[in-house]
Design an enzyme around this catalytic site. Structure first.
Site, mmCIF file in Angstrom:
data_model
loop_
_atom_site.group_PDB
_atom_site.id
_atom_site.type_symbol
_atom_site.label_atom_id
_atom_site.label_comp_id
_atom_site.label_asym_id
_atom_site.label_seq_id
_atom_site.Cartn_x
_atom_site.Cartn_y
_atom_site.Cartn_z
ATOM 1 N N HIS A 1 -6.588 -0.718 -3.196
ATOM 2 C CA HIS A 1 -6.196 -1.731 -2.198
ATOM 3 C C HIS A 1 -4.676 -1.697 -2.037
ATOM 4 O O HIS A 1 -3.945 -1.491 -3.003
ATOM 5 C CB HIS A 1 -6.667 -3.125 -2.646
ATOM 6 C CG HIS A 1 -6.546 -4.144 -1.562
ATOM 7 N ND1 HIS A 1 -5.347 -4.741 -1.251
ATOM 8 C CD2 HIS A 1 -7.463 -4.653 -0.705
ATOM 9 C CE1 HIS A 1 -5.545 -5.587 -0.241
ATOM 10 N NE2 HIS A 1 -6.815 -5.554 0.108
ATOM 11 N N SER B 1 -7.221 -8.672 8.752
ATOM 12 C CA SER B 1 -7.372 -9.863 9.598
ATOM 13 C C SER B 1 -8.641 -9.827 10.458
ATOM 14 O O SER B 1 -8.609 -10.205 11.637
ATOM 15 C CB SER B 1 -6.126 -10.081 10.454
ATOM 16 O OG SER B 1 -4.994 -10.302 9.629
ATOM 17 N N GLU C 1 -7.372 0.156 6.114
ATOM 18 C CA GLU C 1 -6.729 -1.154 6.170
ATOM 19 C C GLU C 1 -5.235 -0.981 6.459
ATOM 20 O O GLU C 1 -4.439 -0.788 5.525
ATOM 21 C CB GLU C 1 -6.894 -1.880 4.839
ATOM 22 C CG GLU C 1 -8.331 -2.115 4.440
ATOM 23 C CD GLU C 1 -8.441 -3.303 3.516
ATOM 24 O OE1 GLU C 1 -9.036 -4.307 3.916
ATOM 25 O OE2 GLU C 1 -7.904 -3.248 2.398
ATOM 26 N N GLY D 1 -3.787 -9.829 5.929
ATOM 27 C CA GLY D 1 -3.311 -11.178 5.640
ATOM 28 C C GLY D 1 -2.257 -11.678 6.611
ATOM 29 O O GLY D 1 -1.616 -12.705 6.371
ATOM 30 N N GLU E 1 -2.543 -3.936 -1.789
ATOM 31 C CA GLU E 1 -1.793 -4.863 -2.648
ATOM 32 C C GLU E 1 -1.554 -4.232 -4.014
ATOM 33 O O GLU E 1 -0.502 -4.432 -4.630
ATOM 34 C CB GLU E 1 -2.546 -6.200 -2.748
ATOM 35 C CG GLU E 1 -2.379 -7.011 -1.462
ATOM 36 C CD GLU E 1 -3.515 -7.949 -1.131
ATOM 37 O OE1 GLU E 1 -4.348 -8.242 -2.011
ATOM 38 O OE2 GLU E 1 -3.586 -8.388 0.037
ATOM 39 N N ASN F 1 -13.435 -9.583 0.152
ATOM 40 C CA ASN F 1 -12.523 -9.437 -0.983
ATOM 41 C C ASN F 1 -11.895 -10.807 -1.242
ATOM 42 O O ASN F 1 -11.055 -11.257 -0.473
ATOM 43 C CB ASN F 1 -11.453 -8.395 -0.616
ATOM 44 C CG ASN F 1 -10.363 -8.290 -1.663
ATOM 45 O OD1 ASN F 1 -10.487 -8.831 -2.765
ATOM 46 N ND2 ASN F 1 -9.278 -7.611 -1.323
ATOM 47 N N LYS G 1 -9.942 -11.665 -3.536
ATOM 48 C CA LYS G 1 -8.605 -11.561 -4.149
ATOM 49 C C LYS G 1 -8.461 -12.557 -5.303
ATOM 50 O O LYS G 1 -9.425 -12.806 -6.010
ATOM 51 C CB LYS G 1 -7.525 -11.766 -3.081
ATOM 52 C CG LYS G 1 -7.694 -10.859 -1.879
ATOM 53 C CD LYS G 1 -6.475 -10.821 -1.003
ATOM 54 C CE LYS G 1 -6.797 -10.028 0.249
ATOM 55 N NZ LYS G 1 -5.639 -9.777 1.083
#
Ligand code: PEP
Length: 251
Positions: A95, A213, A167, A173, A97, A9, A11
């Site tokens: 996702h 990660s 996730e 991240g 985010e 991904n 991003k």
């Protein structure tokens, strides 16, 4: 039985020139890998460029998001139909985010998933608990709500085109990875949910990726877990060498 999938991904990273370069390196260096699926998800503006670069290679193309309408007065949005037209075979949906920054809820995510499948694309449904939810012992409830909400109304046949990505938000991240045991526990729980919602066969055949990660130095341990079928990789997918090492995991 379940073919591993390693998806990157990207991003909000990479100019067109950078995306072209990374895609070309991945296409070149993944030649001959035929026992696992490899996917990248660039920003919308780089999709057609990357699609051209990876044509004929082992690299599949995904989008990072979509809107659940085919066409119409939806300024700024992109539909699964148009993503398919741009060369995508999959869409990442839900996702964390987007759940956090764009306030996407399970009902909206479900609409996107249904439209993605209707358009003939695979859907990668992202789920995962926050640190606070984990610490408050709400992890299983959250995963259960996200799986049930995200997959509402799907047929067993449609599930063949669905991949789930677990996730944990606290691992995305942050450089903090779930331990192999923590990841396996969550994956096994999710597979159990699929068995209850669909059938044992669907539960056994659905790929569940781990994301959070994932790096060259931890991928092998994660991939050795029974219910981990691949990885959704953020930061480490921006570098060809790191991503290829993850793609070449050994378990
Ligand atoms: C992600 O964006 O889905 C992700 C897992 O990011 P990272 O690998 O950087 O934690």
């Amino acid at each position: 039985m379940r073919r591993p999938l390693i998806a990157g991904n990207w991003k909000l990273h990479k100019t067109l020139a950078e995306a072209r370069q990374l895609a070309a390196q991945l296409a070149e260096k993944s030649r001959g890998i035929d026992d696992r699926d490899i996917m990248v998800a660039p920003v919308y503006t780089a999709l057609t460029t990357v699609s051209e670069v990876v044509q004929g290679s082992a690299i599949q193309l995904a989008a990072q998001n979509c809107y659940p309408q085919e066409t119409g007065a939806f300024t700024g949005e992109v539909s699964p139909l148009l993503l398919k037209d741009a060369g995508c075979s999959a869409v990442i949906i839900g996702h964390s985010e987007r759940r956090q920054l764009m306030a996407e809820n399970d009902a909206f995510i479900n609409l996107k998933l249904l439209k993605t499948l209707e358009s003939g694309l695979q859907a990668i449904l992202c789920i995962g608990e926050t640190l606070q939810e984990r610490e408050n012992d709400q992890m299983l409830d959250v995963l259960s709500r996200q799986v049930k909400g995200g997959l509402a109304g799907l047929s067993a046949e449609q599930m063949e085109s669905v991949v789930i990505a677990y996730e944990p938000v606290w691992a995305i991240g942050t450089g903090v990875t779930a331990s192999n045991e923590q990841a396996q526990e969550a994956h096994s729980f999710i597979r159990g949910l699929l068995q209850g919602l669909f059938t044992p066969e669907i539960a056994a055949q659905t790929r569940i990726l781990y994301g959070g990660s994932v790096k060259p130095n931890n991928v092998d341990g994660l991939m050795a877990q029974d219910d981990i079928d691949g990885a959704l990789v953020g930061g480490a997918s921006l570098n060809a060498e790191d991503f290829l090492r993850i793609v070449k995991f050994s378990s």
